[in-house]
Motif scaffolding. Structure first.
Motif, PDB file in Angstrom:
ATOM      1  N   ASN A   1       0.832  -1.201   0.000  1.00  0.00           N
ATOM      2  CA  ASN A   1       0.000   0.000   0.000  1.00  0.00           C
ATOM      3  C   ASN A   1       0.868   1.253   0.000  1.00  0.00           C
ATOM      4  O   ASN A   1       0.469   2.308  -0.490  1.00  0.00           O
ATOM      5  CB  ASN A   1      -0.914   0.018   1.215  1.00  0.00           C
ATOM      6  CG  ASN A   1      -2.053  -0.975   1.066  1.00  0.00           C
ATOM      7  OD1 ASN A   1      -2.401  -1.359  -0.042  1.00  0.00           O
ATOM      8  ND2 ASN A   1      -2.616  -1.405   2.174  1.00  0.00           N
TER       9      ASN A   1
ATOM     10  N   VAL B   1       2.780   6.607  -1.880  1.00  0.00           N
ATOM     11  CA  VAL B   1       1.510   5.961  -1.565  1.00  0.00           C
ATOM     12  C   VAL B   1       1.034   5.210  -2.809  1.00  0.00           C
ATOM     13  O   VAL B   1       0.983   5.762  -3.905  1.00  0.00           O
ATOM     14  CB  VAL B   1       0.459   7.011  -1.134  1.00  0.00           C
ATOM     15  CG1 VAL B   1      -0.896   6.346  -0.908  1.00  0.00           C
ATOM     16  CG2 VAL B   1       0.910   7.726   0.134  1.00  0.00           C
TER      17      VAL B   1
ATOM     18  N   SER C   1      -2.016   3.401  -3.228  1.00  0.00           N
ATOM     19  CA  SER C   1      -3.354   2.970  -2.814  1.00  0.00           C
ATOM     20  C   SER C   1      -4.059   2.123  -3.864  1.00  0.00           C
ATOM     21  O   SER C   1      -4.770   1.171  -3.541  1.00  0.00           O
ATOM     22  CB  SER C   1      -4.209   4.182  -2.449  1.00  0.00           C
ATOM     23  OG  SER C   1      -4.209   5.117  -3.515  1.00  0.00           O
TER      24      SER C   1
END
Length: 389
Positions: free
Chosen positions: A233, A290, A292
């Motif tokens: 993630n 990040v 995601s």
């Protein structure tokens, strides 16, 4: 017969020698009109200079060129580096106990939360040890509580001189033994709980299972690999830059990551080393991104583009448009009467193939960008294309 052979040899030489002389004379005459072959120029720069020299005598020939109009502009400097993506967490779980794999609850590629079980081994023995440890703790706790009450009573009676000093000391010693037994029981319970948890392969982190070598029915020993767990993630890129670039970097700086021009992500510098890596000429830099939507995977090679500085309202042009002769740098510009002019300039920083021109260039000047190799000072030119910015 001998006289006849000698006569034949003499006649043969008389025929061959004139033929050889005629051939040599013919070759010599053929080479009289030829010019010597010049030596090849060893580099592109020398070739360009040779072209300039040869063109000085053809100033009347009009050369077609492409130009750009000089104008103050902004140019941004970036640092480029590369690295391999790694999961923010990347661990290899290993078995802490011996046993036979009895069940598996997860598969390769599954997400697992911290505290979840991957599977278990035949843990009847560890479960029994856990229950016994829990019972021992309860017993030790009860004993400690009893001796604690006895101690309170002994303190009161001793002050009232209702019991002897030896009785008081004995009660106090019993309480200390009970306290030690309680601590021992607590420690034993922790060990039993740990062994029981280890028999269920409890994950210590969140992440994806990227390797699961276990098979139901196989016997494993302590130290055997159970699973690899990676949390992608967030990704980490460990890279490095040279000493000329490290001064521009700091924590919190934005980084653009690019994977084969297919995936772009924005990251951030979270660490900058203050000394070079061992046996290298680079300073370590740590970047976090990040992930995601999880488009990037651990192990991918990415290019990192880091903004450093913008130079405002400066003249610049491509390095290819410059001519360097000894210690001087020149540009070719086009005059109002469409002739080439060799213009001396002072250059500054080189930024991604472009050179900042510090002195010599003025706004509106037309810089030759194509056809330079055919020019000399004063050559007539015809502008094919004019590029404006």
């Amino acid at each position: 017969m001998n006289n006849r052979g000698g006569i034949m040899k003499r006649n043969l030489w008389i025929t061959i020698i004139p033929a050889i002389l005629i051939l040599l004379i013919a070759v010599g005459c053929n080479n009289l009109g030829k010019k010597p072959i010049p030596e090849k120029i060893g580099s592109s720069q020398n070739a360009k200079e040779a072209s300039f020299r040869s063109n000085k005598n053809v100033k009347n020939e009009t050369i077609k060129v492409i130009v750009e109009v000089a104008k103050p502009r902004d140019i941004t400097r970036y640092i480029y580096t590369s690295g391999i993506t790694e999961g923010i967490t990347d661990i290899t779980m290993k078995s802490q106990v011996n046993g036979t794999v009895e069940e598996l609850y997860k598969q390769l590629g599954d997400w697992i939360n911290k505290g979840e079980s991957i599977g278990k081994i035949d843990n009847i023995e560890y479960e029994a040890q856990l229950k016994q440890a829990e019972a021992n703790l309860m017993s030790a706790q009860a004993s400690y509580n009893s001796f604690k009450l006895q101690m309170k009573a002994a303190e009161r009676l001793y002050k009232q001189k209702a019991i002897s000093e030896n009785e008081y000391i004995s009660t106090k010693s019993n309480l200390q033994k009970a306290e030690a037994a309680l601590k021992g029981a607590e420690a034993s319970l922790k060990i039993a709980q740990k062994n029981y948890n280890n028999s269920k392969f409890i994950s210590p982190v969140d992440g994806y299972i990227t390797d699961l070598p276990l098979k139901i029915g196989e016997t494993i020993t302590a130290g055997s690999p159970v699973a690899n767990i990676v949390n992608s993630n967030k990704l980490i890129v460990n890279t490095g830059v040279g000493e000329s670039d490290i001064l521009y970097l700091h924590k919190g700086q934005t980084v653009m990551l690019n994977y084969r021009d297919k995936i772009q992500k924005e990251g951030q510098i979270i660490g900058v080393g203050v000394s070079k890596k061992n046996n290298t000429a680079t300073y370590p830099v740590k970047i976090e991104v990040v992930n995601s939507n999880e488009r990037l995977f651990p192990g991918m090679v990415v290019t990192c583009k880091i903004y450093t500085q913008t130079y405002r309202n400066v003249f610049y042009t491509s390095e290819d448009n410059l001519i360097r002769e000894l210690d001087q740098t020149y540009l070719y510009t086009v005059t109002e009467d469409n002739r080439a002019k060799k213009l001396a300039v002072t250059t500054g920083k080189v930024i991604e193939g472009n050179v900042i021109i510090k002195e010599g260039l003025k706004s509106g000047m037309r810089i030759v960008t194509d056809g330079i190799e055919n020019l000399s000072d004063g050559t007539p030119v015809q502008i094919k294309i004019t590029r404006k910015y």
